[in-house]
Scaffold this motif. Structure first.
Motif, PDB file in Angstrom:
ATOM      1  N   GLN A   1       0.716  -1.458   0.016  1.00 31.94           N
ATOM      2  CA  GLN A   1       0.093   0.045   0.133  1.00 31.94           C
ATOM      3  C   GLN A   1       0.917   1.169   0.023  1.00 31.94           C
ATOM      4  O   GLN A   1       1.809   1.288   0.392  1.00 31.94           O
ATOM      5  N   SER A   2       0.237   2.202  -0.490  1.00 33.48           N
ATOM      6  CA  SER A   2       1.011   3.559  -0.519  1.00 33.48           C
ATOM      7  C   SER A   2       0.659   4.288   0.923  1.00 33.48           C
ATOM      8  O   SER A   2       1.486   4.901   1.588  1.00 33.48           O
ATOM      9  N   ASP A   3      -0.522   4.082   1.495  1.00 30.90           N
ATOM     10  CA  ASP A   3      -1.103   4.878   2.679  1.00 30.90           C
ATOM     11  C   ASP A   3       0.185   4.320   3.867  1.00 30.90           C
ATOM     12  O   ASP A   3       0.690   3.261   3.908  1.00 30.90           O
TER      13      ASP A   3
ATOM     14  N   PHE B   1       4.825   1.648  -0.755  1.00 36.28           N
ATOM     15  CA  PHE B   1       5.416   2.005  -1.806  1.00 36.28           C
ATOM     16  C   PHE B   1       5.192   3.526  -2.112  1.00 36.28           C
ATOM     17  O   PHE B   1       4.143   4.222  -1.304  1.00 36.28           O
ATOM     18  N   GLY B   2       5.742   4.367  -2.932  1.00 34.62           N
ATOM     19  CA  GLY B   2       5.560   5.718  -3.114  1.00 34.62           C
ATOM     20  C   GLY B   2       6.503   6.880  -2.520  1.00 34.62           C
ATOM     21  O   GLY B   2       7.547   6.012  -2.204  1.00 34.62           O
ATOM     22  N   ALA B   3       6.153   8.034  -2.080  1.00 31.28           N
ATOM     23  CA  ALA B   3       7.230   8.703  -1.728  1.00 31.28           C
ATOM     24  C   ALA B   3       6.959   8.933  -0.026  1.00 31.28           C
ATOM     25  O   ALA B   3       5.873   9.163   0.480  1.00 31.28           O
ATOM     26  N   LEU B   4       8.021   8.485   0.672  1.00 30.58           N
ATOM     27  CA  LEU B   4       8.166   8.332   2.026  1.00 30.58           C
ATOM     28  C   LEU B   4       8.922   9.516   2.493  1.00 30.58           C
ATOM     29  O   LEU B   4      10.004   9.504   2.081  1.00 30.58           O
ATOM     30  N   LYS B   5       8.367  10.199   3.935  1.00 35.66           N
ATOM     31  CA  LYS B   5       9.691  10.885   4.298  1.00 35.66           C
ATOM     32  C   LYS B   5      10.304  10.390   5.414  1.00 35.66           C
ATOM     33  O   LYS B   5       9.926   9.253   6.014  1.00 35.66           O
ATOM     34  N   PRO B   6      11.489  11.084   5.633  1.00 33.34           N
ATOM     35  CA  PRO B   6      12.263  10.322   7.120  1.00 33.34           C
ATOM     36  C   PRO B   6      11.249  10.453   8.128  1.00 33.34           C
ATOM     37  O   PRO B   6      10.476  11.031   8.610  1.00 33.34           O
TER      38      PRO B   6
END
Lengths: 146, 81
Positions: free
Chosen positions: A6-8, A81-86
């Motif tokens: 999931q991206s969530d 998956f996708g854009a993840l922040k530190p």
């Protein structure tokens, strides 16, 4: 078996409680949560690409192997998956079994295999530019333990 | 057949997937055909020891036959977890 790609984001505590809920046949639950690391304070974002379809299939195959080999009562894998922040959670693994040794070993096995055999690719976006994270030789070597 | 590319392979070739008609018998032969097409393919496939291949979503070797395969994926070693 529960496998989610999931991206969530997810809450590892909530997931772990739900995983443990209502079980009387187990004596041990082990969990691991992977988090986006930024040790040098340069990371802006981690982009995780995956292969829809193969990802779910590959993870289920790995989990099935672990359940059979360690006779687990259950296992859970969530991978984002996708854009993840530190600081954001990337993935988690949980294993449930009668005794702790099997739960620990199976979780370790799952992590080693997810690292090198689940079709994800990480790209780090830093202040200095973007680069794909290289697979490490030690990650491939880790599979030989099993 | 459908060919899909991921991560830096996708970036080097410039597209995420494409339909290809080929007479190649193996993955290796298909790679040679693609490399001969254009520089961007030659760049992406310059070192196949740095690449992995999946046939219909199962990891495979480069000498594997591709007859009957509907989807071939090329990508760098995976970095999950």
């Amino acid at each position: 078996m529960t496998v989610r790609v999931q991206s969530d984001t997810f809450d590892a505590g909530v997931e772990l409680n739900a995983f443990a809920q209502g079980r009387r046949d187990i004596g041990a639950i082990v969990s691991f949560t992977g988090v986006v690391r930024d040790t040098d304070n340069t990371l802006q974002e981690m982009l995780i690409e995956h292969y829809p379809g193969m990802t779910e299939r590959a993870i289920k195959e790995i989990v099935k192997t672990a359940i059979e080999r360690w006779n687990l009562a259950d296992a859970l894998v969530i991978h984002r998956f996708g854009a993840l922040k530190p600081g954001a959670p990337i993935m988690m693994v949980a294993t449930a079994s009668a005794h702790r040794a099997a739960a620990f070993e199976a979780a370790d096995f799952l992590m080693d295999y997810l690292k090198s055999r689940a079709p994800f690719w990480k790209k780090e976006i830093t202040k200095d530019g973007a680069h794909w994270v290289d697979a490490k030789e030690q990650d491939e070597d880790a599979l030989k333990r099993w | 057949m459908n060919i899909v590319y991921f991560a830096w392979v996708r970036e080097r070739i410039g597209i995420p997937q494409e339909q290809v008609e080929t007479n190649a018998q193996t993955v290796q032969e298909l790679v040679e055909e693609l490399k001969a097409r254009e520089e961007r393919y030659a760049a992406a496939f310059a070192d196949i020891s740095a690449l992995r291949v999946a046939l219909d979503q199962e990891l495979a070797e480069f000498d594997a036959p591709i007859a009957g395969v509907s989807e071939i994926a090329f990508f760098p070693p995976m970095t999950g977890g």
